[in-house]
Design an enzyme around this catalytic site. Structure first.
Site, PDB file in Angstrom:
ATOM      1  N   LYS A  54      36.286 -18.131 -26.241  1.00 22.96           N
ATOM      2  CA  LYS A  54      35.464 -16.984 -25.835  1.00 22.96           C
ATOM      3  C   LYS A  54      36.331 -15.730 -25.747  1.00 22.96           C
ATOM      4  O   LYS A  54      35.959 -14.668 -26.247  1.00 22.96           O
ATOM      5  CB  LYS A  54      34.777 -17.277 -24.497  1.00 22.96           C
ATOM      6  CG  LYS A  54      33.646 -18.298 -24.631  1.00 22.96           C
ATOM      7  CD  LYS A  54      33.168 -18.868 -23.296  1.00 22.96           C
ATOM      8  CE  LYS A  54      32.168 -19.995 -23.547  1.00 22.96           C
ATOM      9  NZ  LYS A  54      31.782 -20.738 -22.347  1.00 22.96           N
ATOM     10  N   GLN A  98      32.860 -20.428 -16.062  1.00 19.72           N
ATOM     11  CA  GLN A  98      32.686 -21.643 -16.849  1.00 19.72           C
ATOM     12  C   GLN A  98      32.171 -22.786 -15.963  1.00 19.72           C
ATOM     13  O   GLN A  98      32.688 -23.029 -14.874  1.00 19.72           O
ATOM     14  CB  GLN A  98      34.034 -22.024 -17.498  1.00 19.72           C
ATOM     15  CG  GLN A  98      33.970 -23.202 -18.437  1.00 19.72           C
ATOM     16  CD  GLN A  98      33.172 -22.939 -19.721  1.00 19.72           C
ATOM     17  OE1 GLN A  98      33.011 -21.805 -20.159  1.00 19.72           O
ATOM     18  NE2 GLN A  98      32.658 -23.991 -20.311  1.00 19.72           N
ATOM     19  N   ASP A 121      25.499 -15.241 -19.091  1.00 24.28           N
ATOM     20  CA  ASP A 121      24.939 -16.576 -19.316  1.00 24.28           C
ATOM     21  C   ASP A 121      23.443 -16.605 -19.008  1.00 24.28           C
ATOM     22  O   ASP A 121      22.764 -17.591 -19.297  1.00 24.28           O
ATOM     23  CB  ASP A 121      25.593 -17.593 -18.372  1.00 24.28           C
ATOM     24  CG  ASP A 121      26.833 -18.237 -18.948  1.00 24.28           C
ATOM     25  OD1 ASP A 121      26.858 -18.477 -20.158  1.00 24.28           O
ATOM     26  OD2 ASP A 121      27.763 -18.506 -18.166  1.00 24.28           O
TER      27      ASP A 121
HETATM   28  N1  GUN Z   1      29.663 -24.922 -19.859  1.00 30.53           N
HETATM   29  C1  GUN Z   1      29.156 -25.424 -21.008  1.00 30.53           C
HETATM   30  N2  GUN Z   1      28.432 -24.479 -21.658  1.00 30.53           N
HETATM   31  C2  GUN Z   1      28.497 -23.367 -20.900  1.00 30.53           C
HETATM   32  C3  GUN Z   1      27.940 -22.057 -21.032  1.00 30.53           C
HETATM   33  O1  GUN Z   1      27.236 -21.716 -21.998  1.00 30.53           O
HETATM   34  N3  GUN Z   1      28.227 -21.186 -20.028  1.00 30.53           N
HETATM   35  C4  GUN Z   1      28.985 -21.543 -18.960  1.00 30.53           C
HETATM   36  N4  GUN Z   1      29.208 -20.609 -18.014  1.00 30.53           N
HETATM   37  N5  GUN Z   1      29.503 -22.739 -18.803  1.00 30.53           N
HETATM   38  C5  GUN Z   1      29.265 -23.643 -19.767  1.00 30.53           C
END
Ligand code: GUN
Length: 294
Positions: A54, A98, A121
């Site tokens: 990311k 995350q 998100d």
């Molecule tokens: N863990 C797995 N996929 C995601 C996501 O799209 N966002 C976040 N914050 N954590 C994750």
């Protein structure tokens, strides 16, 4: 007959190019550099890889990228303090904490602290509620990516029967809302659903997001259906090696489906790029600028 493969990498690359162009335009016309902050609590190896990707993608597109790391033993108050500091930082327009978080930290407490305007998100109650009301600005990244793939592949999906297997906050619930908003007839299935294979056989659009390797079998698929595999499961490939497989038994399903997403190279490729899109949308909105053309 073999299904046509939906190439997530191709669609992600196209969106990435448009995002980089729009980011350059906001920078030159408005002096705006979108900022994305990632927060990783603990050292789960898979989460580390996701977060690194990311940050790398954000920088490649022209964003500022900041990364905060806390130990897996961090107290909830420390994580919330970090989120508050990022909420208050004007150079940060998007915050991604995350998931999953270590068990001493309540996901709800984190989401109740996160500024909805920076919630790239789209997991906070505010953004989930806006989606329910059909007026979301920020949409969860993986469901948004799936909708881009569906629209590019099928065009109109109004009236189609869609089955979403899995009801998570991150994927199943927002995906069902987006399909509904596109006028599909949506069924949500989960671990207590009776006769899942029979339900699946009715679906024109079959979306699997359960986190169980090769769970959906070929004889569950309606001939010609579009199969979207959201699973990313690491399984033993023998000789001490691991490989990634989806929630769908691809080899079986591809013989029956009309279109299918591979793993890797399908839905996963779209998730990161939709996060970048949300960050650019959030940055423009926080500066009171028109929404980007992406
Ligand atoms: N863990 C797995 N996929 C995601 C996501 O799209 N966002 C976040 N914050 N954590 C994750």
């Amino acid at each position: 007959m073999n299904a046509a493969v939906i190439d997530g990498k191709f669609h992600a690359a196209a969106l990435r190019t448009r995002l980089a162009e729009e980011t350059a335009r906001y920078k030159s016309e408005h002096g705006l550099v979108p900022g994305l902050a990632t927060v990783l609590v603990g050292d789960d190896p898979a989460s580390e890889v996701y977060v690194r990707n990311k940050n790398k993608t954000a920088e490649a597109i022209g964003f500022k990228s900041v990364h905060r790391r806390l130990p897996g033993t961090a107290a909830e108050a420390e994580v919330l303090a970090e989120v508050r500091a990022l909420n208050a930082d004007n150079s940060v327009h998007g915050i991604l904490v995350q998931l999953p978080l270590p068990k001493q930290i309540r996901e709800e407490a984190m989401l109740d602290t996160l500024d909805p305007a920076k919630d790239v998100d789209a997991l906070t109650p505010t953004n989930a509620g806006l989606l329910l009301g059909g007026r979301a600005k920020l949409v969860s990244c993986t469901p948004a990516g799936v909708m881009i793939l569906l629209k590019a592949t099928l065009g109109e999906i109004a009236g189609m029967d869609a089955l979403v297997i899995g009801r998570s906050l991150l994927f199943g619930k927002p995906a069902a809302q987006l399909l509904l908003a596109a006028n599909a007839t949506v069924t949500m299935a989960h671990s207590k659903t009776r006769d899942l294979p029979a339900l699946a056989r009715r679906a024109d659009i079959l979306v699997a997001a359960i986190g169980r390797p090769l769970f959906v079998k070929g004889d569950w698929v309606k001939p010609g259906a579009t199969v979207i595999d959201v699973g990313i499961n690491r399984v033993d490939a023998g000789e001490g090696k691991a490989k990634l497989v989806g929630d769908v038994d691809y080899d079986e399903a591809a013989k029956v489906a009309g279109y299918i997403t591979p793993v890797p190279g399908g839905v996963g490729a779209m998730t990161i790029i939709c996060l970048m899109r949300n960050t650019l949308i959030a940055a423009a909105s926080q500066r009171g600028l028109p929404s980007p053309n992406v």
